[in-house]
Design a protein around this motif. Structure first.
Motif, PDB file in Angstrom:
ATOM      1  N   ILE A  39     -62.820  26.498 -38.899  1.00  0.00           N
ATOM      2  CA  ILE A  39     -63.638  25.822 -37.878  1.00  0.00           C
ATOM      3  C   ILE A  39     -65.118  25.940 -38.224  1.00  0.00           C
ATOM      4  O   ILE A  39     -65.868  24.959 -38.164  1.00  0.00           O
ATOM      5  CB  ILE A  39     -63.345  26.418 -36.488  1.00  0.00           C
ATOM      6  N   MET A  40     -65.550  27.139 -38.612  1.00  0.00           N
ATOM      7  CA  MET A  40     -66.965  27.346 -38.923  1.00  0.00           C
ATOM      8  C   MET A  40     -67.384  26.549 -40.156  1.00  0.00           C
ATOM      9  O   MET A  40     -68.482  25.974 -40.189  1.00  0.00           O
ATOM     10  CB  MET A  40     -67.242  28.839 -39.130  1.00  0.00           C
ATOM     11  N   GLU A  41     -66.548  26.497 -41.162  1.00  0.00           N
ATOM     12  CA  GLU A  41     -66.876  25.725 -42.364  1.00  0.00           C
ATOM     13  C   GLU A  41     -66.965  24.232 -42.059  1.00  0.00           C
ATOM     14  O   GLU A  41     -67.818  23.531 -42.616  1.00  0.00           O
ATOM     15  CB  GLU A  41     -65.836  25.985 -43.451  1.00  0.00           C
ATOM     16  N   GLU A  42     -66.104  23.753 -41.189  1.00  0.00           N
ATOM     17  CA  GLU A  42     -66.149  22.341 -40.831  1.00  0.00           C
ATOM     18  C   GLU A  42     -67.387  22.026 -39.984  1.00  0.00           C
ATOM     19  O   GLU A  42     -68.039  20.998 -40.168  1.00  0.00           O
ATOM     20  CB  GLU A  42     -64.886  21.957 -40.070  1.00  0.00           C
ATOM     21  N   LEU A  43     -67.704  22.933 -39.054  1.00  0.00           N
ATOM     22  CA  LEU A  43     -68.876  22.724 -38.205  1.00  0.00           C
ATOM     23  C   LEU A  43     -70.162  22.718 -39.018  1.00  0.00           C
ATOM     24  O   LEU A  43     -71.060  21.909 -38.777  1.00  0.00           O
ATOM     25  CB  LEU A  43     -68.948  23.808 -37.127  1.00  0.00           C
ATOM     26  N   PHE A  44     -70.271  23.628 -39.974  1.00  0.00           N
ATOM     27  CA  PHE A  44     -71.520  23.813 -40.705  1.00  0.00           C
ATOM     28  C   PHE A  44     -71.409  23.364 -42.151  1.00  0.00           C
ATOM     29  O   PHE A  44     -71.998  23.964 -43.042  1.00  0.00           O
ATOM     30  CB  PHE A  44     -71.948  25.289 -40.621  1.00  0.00           C
ATOM     31  N   LYS A  45     -70.670  22.304 -42.350  1.00  0.00           N
ATOM     32  CA  LYS A  45     -70.586  21.715 -43.682  1.00  0.00           C
ATOM     33  C   LYS A  45     -71.968  21.211 -44.106  1.00  0.00           C
ATOM     34  O   LYS A  45     -72.711  20.635 -43.310  1.00  0.00           O
ATOM     35  CB  LYS A  45     -69.581  20.563 -43.671  1.00  0.00           C
ATOM     36  N   ASP A  46     -72.317  21.455 -45.361  1.00  0.00           N
ATOM     37  CA  ASP A  46     -73.623  21.067 -45.911  1.00  0.00           C
ATOM     38  C   ASP A  46     -74.774  21.794 -45.228  1.00  0.00           C
ATOM     39  O   ASP A  46     -75.892  21.277 -45.154  1.00  0.00           O
ATOM     40  CB  ASP A  46     -73.836  19.547 -45.807  1.00  0.00           C
ATOM     41  N   SER A  47     -74.506  22.975 -44.702  1.00  0.00           N
ATOM     42  CA  SER A  47     -75.558  23.798 -44.085  1.00  0.00           C
ATOM     43  C   SER A  47     -75.711  25.064 -44.915  1.00  0.00           C
ATOM     44  O   SER A  47     -74.990  26.056 -44.700  1.00  0.00           O
ATOM     45  CB  SER A  47     -75.209  24.141 -42.628  1.00  0.00           C
ATOM     46  N   SER A  48     -76.636  25.054 -45.857  1.00  0.00           N
ATOM     47  CA  SER A  48     -76.769  26.158 -46.804  1.00  0.00           C
ATOM     48  C   SER A  48     -77.334  27.423 -46.172  1.00  0.00           C
ATOM     49  O   SER A  48     -77.238  28.502 -46.759  1.00  0.00           O
ATOM     50  CB  SER A  48     -77.663  25.735 -47.976  1.00  0.00           C
ATOM     51  N   ASP A  49     -77.939  27.316 -44.976  1.00  0.00           N
ATOM     52  CA  ASP A  49     -78.526  28.497 -44.349  1.00  0.00           C
ATOM     53  C   ASP A  49     -77.533  29.285 -43.514  1.00  0.00           C
ATOM     54  O   ASP A  49     -77.857  30.380 -43.049  1.00  0.00           O
ATOM     55  CB  ASP A  49     -79.717  28.090 -43.480  1.00  0.00           C
ATOM     56  N   ILE A  50     -76.330  28.737 -43.305  1.00  0.00           N
ATOM     57  CA  ILE A  50     -75.305  29.458 -42.544  1.00  0.00           C
ATOM     58  C   ILE A  50     -74.505  30.338 -43.499  1.00  0.00           C
ATOM     59  O   ILE A  50     -73.910  29.855 -44.465  1.00  0.00           O
ATOM     60  CB  ILE A  50     -74.364  28.488 -41.806  1.00  0.00           C
ATOM     61  N   VAL A  51     -74.496  31.637 -43.225  1.00  0.00           N
ATOM     62  CA  VAL A  51     -73.807  32.602 -44.086  1.00  0.00           C
ATOM     63  C   VAL A  51     -72.509  33.034 -43.401  1.00  0.00           C
ATOM     64  O   VAL A  51     -72.534  33.490 -42.253  1.00  0.00           O
ATOM     65  CB  VAL A  51     -74.698  33.830 -44.368  1.00  0.00           C
ATOM     66  N   LEU A  52     -71.380  32.875 -44.103  1.00  0.00           N
ATOM     67  CA  LEU A  52     -70.073  33.342 -43.633  1.00  0.00           C
ATOM     68  C   LEU A  52     -69.628  34.445 -44.585  1.00  0.00           C
ATOM     69  O   LEU A  52     -69.150  34.174 -45.687  1.00  0.00           O
ATOM     70  CB  LEU A  52     -69.059  32.194 -43.607  1.00  0.00           C
ATOM     71  N   ARG A  53     -69.790  35.675 -44.196  1.00  0.00           N
ATOM     72  CA  ARG A  53     -69.543  36.845 -45.063  1.00  0.00           C
ATOM     73  C   ARG A  53     -68.215  37.485 -44.696  1.00  0.00           C
ATOM     74  O   ARG A  53     -68.073  38.118 -43.649  1.00  0.00           O
ATOM     75  CB  ARG A  53     -70.686  37.848 -44.894  1.00  0.00           C
ATOM     76  N   LYS A  54     -67.220  37.305 -45.566  1.00  0.00           N
ATOM     77  CA  LYS A  54     -65.908  37.917 -45.347  1.00  0.00           C
ATOM     78  C   LYS A  54     -65.871  39.312 -45.971  1.00  0.00           C
ATOM     79  O   LYS A  54     -66.459  39.550 -47.025  1.00  0.00           O
ATOM     80  CB  LYS A  54     -64.809  37.053 -45.964  1.00  0.00           C
ATOM     81  N   PHE A  55     -65.160  40.220 -45.313  1.00  0.00           N
ATOM     82  CA  PHE A  55     -64.986  41.578 -45.838  1.00  0.00           C
ATOM     83  C   PHE A  55     -63.802  42.210 -45.131  1.00  0.00           C
ATOM     84  O   PHE A  55     -63.156  41.596 -44.268  1.00  0.00           O
ATOM     85  CB  PHE A  55     -66.260  42.407 -45.606  1.00  0.00           C
ATOM     86  N   GLU A  56     -63.497  43.469 -45.511  1.00  0.00           N
ATOM     87  CA  GLU A  56     -62.407  44.217 -44.875  1.00  0.00           C
ATOM     88  C   GLU A  56     -62.965  45.473 -44.234  1.00  0.00           C
ATOM     89  O   GLU A  56     -63.737  46.214 -44.852  1.00  0.00           O
ATOM     90  CB  GLU A  56     -61.329  44.584 -45.899  1.00  0.00           C
ATOM     91  N   ILE A  57     -62.563  45.691 -42.979  1.00  0.00           N
ATOM     92  CA  ILE A  57     -62.926  46.939 -42.311  1.00  0.00           C
ATOM     93  C   ILE A  57     -62.161  48.080 -42.977  1.00  0.00           C
ATOM     94  O   ILE A  57     -60.996  47.937 -43.340  1.00  0.00           O
ATOM     95  CB  ILE A  57     -62.596  46.854 -40.810  1.00  0.00           C
ATOM     96  N   GLU A  58     -62.814  49.206 -43.149  1.00  0.00           N
ATOM     97  CA  GLU A  58     -62.189  50.336 -43.853  1.00  0.00           C
ATOM     98  C   GLU A  58     -60.845  50.701 -43.215  1.00  0.00           C
ATOM     99  O   GLU A  58     -60.774  50.979 -42.011  1.00  0.00           O
ATOM    100  CB  GLU A  58     -63.125  51.547 -43.829  1.00  0.00           C
ATOM    101  N   ASN A  59     -59.820  50.660 -44.041  1.00  0.00           N
ATOM    102  CA  ASN A  59     -58.463  50.988 -43.594  1.00  0.00           C
ATOM    103  C   ASN A  59     -58.005  50.102 -42.440  1.00  0.00           C
ATOM    104  O   ASN A  59     -57.174  50.527 -41.615  1.00  0.00           O
ATOM    105  CB  ASN A  59     -58.356  52.463 -43.165  1.00  0.00           C
ATOM    106  N   GLY A  60     -58.560  48.906 -42.351  1.00  0.00           N
ATOM    107  CA  GLY A  60     -58.238  48.070 -41.214  1.00  0.00           C
ATOM    108  C   GLY A  60     -58.112  46.610 -41.588  1.00  0.00           C
ATOM    109  O   GLY A  60     -57.921  46.252 -42.761  1.00  0.00           O
ATOM    110  N   PRO A  61     -58.234  45.727 -40.613  1.00  0.00           N
ATOM    111  CA  PRO A  61     -58.018  44.287 -40.827  1.00  0.00           C
ATOM    112  C   PRO A  61     -59.197  43.616 -41.518  1.00  0.00           C
ATOM    113  O   PRO A  61     -60.273  44.209 -41.712  1.00  0.00           O
ATOM    114  CB  PRO A  61     -57.840  43.762 -39.403  1.00  0.00           C
ATOM    115  N   LYS A  62     -59.015  42.342 -41.837  1.00  0.00           N
ATOM    116  CA  LYS A  62     -60.085  41.528 -42.393  1.00  0.00           C
ATOM    117  C   LYS A  62     -61.070  41.155 -41.286  1.00  0.00           C
ATOM    118  O   LYS A  62     -60.725  41.133 -40.099  1.00  0.00           O
ATOM    119  CB  LYS A  62     -59.516  40.259 -43.023  1.00  0.00           C
ATOM    120  N   ALA A  63     -62.288  40.872 -41.706  1.00  0.00           N
ATOM    121  CA  ALA A  63     -63.327  40.500 -40.746  1.00  0.00           C
ATOM    122  C   ALA A  63     -64.274  39.503 -41.404  1.00  0.00           C
ATOM    123  O   ALA A  63     -64.257  39.306 -42.630  1.00  0.00           O
ATOM    124  CB  ALA A  63     -64.084  41.725 -40.254  1.00  0.00           C
TER     125      ALA A  63
END
Length: 509
Positions: A39-63
């Motif tokens: 949803i976020m990628e579709e909303l902010f397509k061609d918006s280079s200033d929007i940062v979507l930073r994926k990572f994993e919480i330590e010993n936990g789920p993705k975020a």
């Protein structure tokens, strides 16, 4: 009986980036990172200033952390990611992350995309956690902001030197630092379907007239526009008389002016992205009042108010009076002065009204050029340009020396008014009065003045007569109109504002 779960609303049809934020009001946040990321990628397509930073919480789920580059404090974002990825563990739910893990002072939970998008585009960061249908809004706003500086349009010799800037929370903090009372309220509005501009209505509870407050709130709530980029947008929407040349809302860059108005029982409106706040109600006699009047001794302030009042009439009427007297009523001029004026006009090919129009238009053009040019050369162009053009016009026989003097004095008089929007009104009305004087003489000026006074007497600003407290007359409020009484005499707030608490000073024991 158990309550029935609310059915998730589908996303708006078509391309998401073609829809306003309001259409996402009931669209809930998804429980999986992949869906939210899509949803976020579709909303902010061609918006280079929007940062979507994926990572994993330590010993936990993705975020995933989302923020607008340039609108956040990068070091605070790094600390938040560090807390989740390295320092902490066993925090897998939104409640645990908010209460135990994140080193952020301002953190709130969000369930719908409208609130998420509004906060994100205002400078906050948003955290998604896999398996959670609630996101976390992190107050990490930052970026480059203009520092607090002296107001450029309301300079003073004596008084505070700090002025508003374009950051809304900086402006509210400046007002809060002046009035350290829990009765100072700041009600938030979001106006503009595309800009989602934050607007603050501030007032003193227990002092302001509830009817005034309700009227201002209703007018703000009724604004329907795609964007608000400056407080001038709101001013035109909320004023009573849209076609009147006279301002009905005061504008200011000064926190002390806003604080003083609020303590009188008025309301102030601050808009994100502009250093100019609005104050209402605003009447004719506020034209003559400057913040410095209340910092100097009352006798000096009263003298300055009379000087401004005389200058106001001079700025409005002097070109018209010159045209009327020189054209229709020469018997009103002393003989020696009449001969001097006649000699200076002997070679002039134009009537007095054409002279005045030429010089007034040239003066206004030079004034506008001085504002638009770089500051280093702007003042020199305004002053030297007026001198050079005036002298050249006299030598070329286009205008008379007397007309140059009249127009110059008129321009100086207009600069004495503390309110810039009021001086613009005087400059506009000067031209129809000149035309009336050229046709009817002094009778035309009288007709014009009567029309102006009649119009002023009919205007109301948020239910308050524009000429109050002179008409309708309120004797007790005249202490701060054409004179500025000593502070120990001004022990009550203006009654014409309908204040709930009129007394400003405790009675002496």
């Amino acid at each position: 009986m158990p309550t029935k779960a609310k059915k998730a609303k589908s996303l708006p049809e078509g391309r998401l980036d073609h829809h306003s934020i309001d259409q996402f009001e009931d669209v809930p946040i998804r429980s999986t990172i992949d869906e939210n990321n899509k949803i976020m990628e579709e909303l902010f397509k061609d918006s280079s200033d929007i940062v979507l930073r994926k990572f994993e919480i330590e010993n936990g789920p993705k975020a995933m952390l989302c923020y607008v580059d340039g609108m956040v404090t990068t070091s605070a974002v790094d600390d938040a990611l560090k807390a989740l990825m390295i320092l902490e563990g066993n925090a897998f739910t939104v409640d645990q992350i908010t209460e135990q893990t994140l080193p952020v002072a301002q953190a709130s939970k969000i369930q719908f995309f409208k609130e998420l998008l509004t906060n994100l585009l205002s400078g906050d960061s948003v955290l998604f956690v896999d398996g959670q249908d609630t996101a976390v809004c992190l107050g990490l706003r930052g970026g480059i902001r203009r520092s607090v500086a002296e107001p450029e349009t309301e300079t003073v010799v004596r008084g505070p030197r700090e002025g508003f800037n374009e950051h809304l929370r900086t402006n509210t903090s400046l007002v809060r630092s002046k009035i350290k009372s829990p009765r100072l309220k700041m009600k938030s509005f979001v106006i503009g379907t595309e800009t989602q501009t934050n607007v603050i209505l501030t007032y003193m509870a227990g002092i302001v007239d509830p009817r005034l407050l309700e009227e201002v709130e209703n007018r703000l709530s009724d604004i329907r526009i795609d964007g608000v980029l400056e407080s001038g947008y709101i001013e035109e929407f909320i004023q009573d008389q849209g076609y009147s040349p006279f301002p009905q809302v005061q504008t200011t860059e000064r926190p002390d002016t806003v604080a003083a108005a609020i303590l009188e029982g008025r309301v102030a409106i601050m808009v994100d992205g502009t250093p100019f706040a609005l104050i209402a109600p605003f009447g004719f006699w506020q034209w003559l009042q400057a913040s410095e009047d209340y910092y100097e001794r009352f006798m000096a302030s009263t003298l300055l108010r009379w000087l401004r009042l005389i200058s106001l009439f001079f700025a409005l009427l002097s070109p018209a009076l010159y045209i009327a007297v020189s054209t229709y009523h020469p018997e009103m001029i002393p003989t020696n002065l009449l001969l001097s004026i006649a000699a200076s006009r002997e070679a002039i090919p134009f009537p007095a009204v054409v002279e005045a129009l030429i010089m007034e238009l040239a003066f206004e053009a030079l004034r506008e050029a001085g504002v638009r040019l770089p500051r280093i050369v702007g003042q020199a162009v305004s002053i030297l340009g007026a001198l050079v053009v005036g002298q050249a016009a006299v030598q070329a026989g286009i205008v008379s020396a007397a007309m140059v003097i009249v127009v110059s004095m008129t321009g100086i008089a207009s600069f004495t008014l503390p309110r810039y929007n009021a001086s613009i009104s005087i400059r506009m009305l000067r031209f129809p009065l000149m035309l009336l004087a050229s046709v009817f003489g002094l009778l035309g000026i009288m007709i014009g003045v009567m029309v102006i006074v009649g119009h002023l007497s009919k205007i109301t600003t948020f239910g308050v007569p524009y000429l109050a407290p002179v008409t309708p007359l309120e004797v007790s409020d005249l202490k701060d109109v054409m004179v500025r009484a000593p502070w120990w005499k001004m022990n009550k707030r203006p009654k014409y504002l309908g204040n709930r608490n009129v007394r400003r000073q405790r009675p002496q024991s």
